[in-house]
Design a protein around this motif. Structure first.
Motif, short mmCIF file in Angstrom:
data_model
loop_
_atom_site.label_atom_id
_atom_site.label_comp_id
_atom_site.label_asym_id
_atom_site.label_seq_id
_atom_site.Cartn_x
_atom_site.Cartn_y
_atom_site.Cartn_z
N TYR A 33 2.89 15.25 -13.21
CA TYR A 33 1.86 15.84 -14.07
C TYR A 33 1.70 17.32 -13.76
N PHE A 34 1.66 17.68 -12.50
CA PHE A 34 1.50 19.08 -12.12
C PHE A 34 2.66 19.92 -12.64
N HIS A 35 3.89 19.44 -12.52
CA HIS A 35 5.04 20.18 -13.02
C HIS A 35 5.01 20.32 -14.53
N TRP A 36 4.60 19.28 -15.24
CA TRP A 36 4.46 19.36 -16.70
C TRP A 36 3.40 20.39 -17.06
N TRP A 37 2.25 20.33 -16.39
CA TRP A 37 1.15 21.27 -16.66
C TRP A 37 1.60 22.70 -16.42
N LEU A 38 2.30 22.95 -15.33
CA LEU A 38 2.79 24.28 -15.00
C LEU A 38 3.80 24.76 -16.04
N TYR A 39 4.69 23.89 -16.48
CA TYR A 39 5.68 24.22 -17.50
C TYR A 39 4.99 24.64 -18.81
N VAL A 40 3.98 23.89 -19.22
CA VAL A 40 3.25 24.21 -20.45
C VAL A 40 2.54 25.54 -20.31
N ARG A 41 1.88 25.80 -19.19
CA ARG A 41 1.19 27.07 -18.97
C ARG A 41 2.16 28.25 -19.02
N MET A 46 0.82 -1.19 0.00
CA MET A 46 0.00 0.00 0.00
C MET A 46 0.86 1.26 0.00
N ASP A 47 1.99 1.23 0.72
CA ASP A 47 2.87 2.40 0.78
C ASP A 47 3.43 2.73 -0.61
N TYR A 48 3.80 1.69 -1.39
CA TYR A 48 4.33 1.92 -2.73
C TYR A 48 3.27 2.55 -3.63
N PHE A 49 2.05 2.15 -3.47
CA PHE A 49 0.95 2.70 -4.25
C PHE A 49 0.80 4.20 -3.98
N ILE A 50 0.85 4.58 -2.73
CA ILE A 50 0.72 5.99 -2.35
C ILE A 50 1.89 6.79 -2.91
N VAL A 51 3.10 6.25 -2.81
CA VAL A 51 4.28 6.93 -3.34
C VAL A 51 4.17 7.06 -4.86
N ALA A 52 3.74 6.02 -5.53
CA ALA A 52 3.60 6.05 -6.99
C ALA A 52 2.56 7.09 -7.43
N ILE A 53 1.41 7.08 -6.79
CA ILE A 53 0.35 8.04 -7.14
C ILE A 53 0.81 9.48 -6.88
N THR A 54 1.46 9.70 -5.76
CA THR A 54 1.95 11.04 -5.43
C THR A 54 3.01 11.50 -6.43
N THR A 55 3.90 10.61 -6.82
CA THR A 55 4.94 10.94 -7.79
C THR A 55 4.35 11.27 -9.14
N VAL A 56 3.41 10.46 -9.60
CA VAL A 56 2.76 10.71 -10.89
C VAL A 56 2.00 12.04 -10.86
N ALA A 57 1.28 12.28 -9.78
CA ALA A 57 0.54 13.55 -9.66
C ALA A 57 1.50 14.74 -9.65
N GLY A 58 2.61 14.62 -8.96
CA GLY A 58 3.60 15.70 -8.92
C GLY A 58 4.23 15.95 -10.27
#
Length: 79
Positions: free
Chosen positions: A15-23, A1-13
């Motif tokens: 994505y957010f950085h990519w989105w911010l870069y594009v904006r 379960m801990d790896y799942f949380i780390v993976a989801i948080t990493t992917v979300a982070g």
């Protein structure tokens, strides 16, 4: 379960950085087009249209400033 949380948080982070870069890239390109237009509302509209045209034509960012400067020189005032 801990790896799942780390993976989801990493992917979300990532994505957010990519989105911010594009904006930020879009804001910078828009500011460039508007700075070349000056205070004229008609020329501002014209330059934003040319920016959209440049994006559709696939003009690379390194060539965008020269392309927009040429478009600004080609602008004909409606008066």
């Amino acid at each position: 379960m801990d790896y799942f949380i780390v993976a989801i948080t990493t992917v979300a982070g990532l994505y957010f950085h990519w989105w911010l870069y594009v904006r930020i890239k879009r804001w910078v390109d828009r500011d460039l087009a508007l700075s070349l237009a000056g205070d004229s509302p008609d020329k501002r509209s014209y330059m934003l249209e040319r920016l959209q045209q440049a994006r559709a034509a696939g003009i690379k960012r390194g060539e965008l400033q020269a392309w927009l400067e040429a478009a600004a020189r080609d602008y004909r005032d409606g008066s």
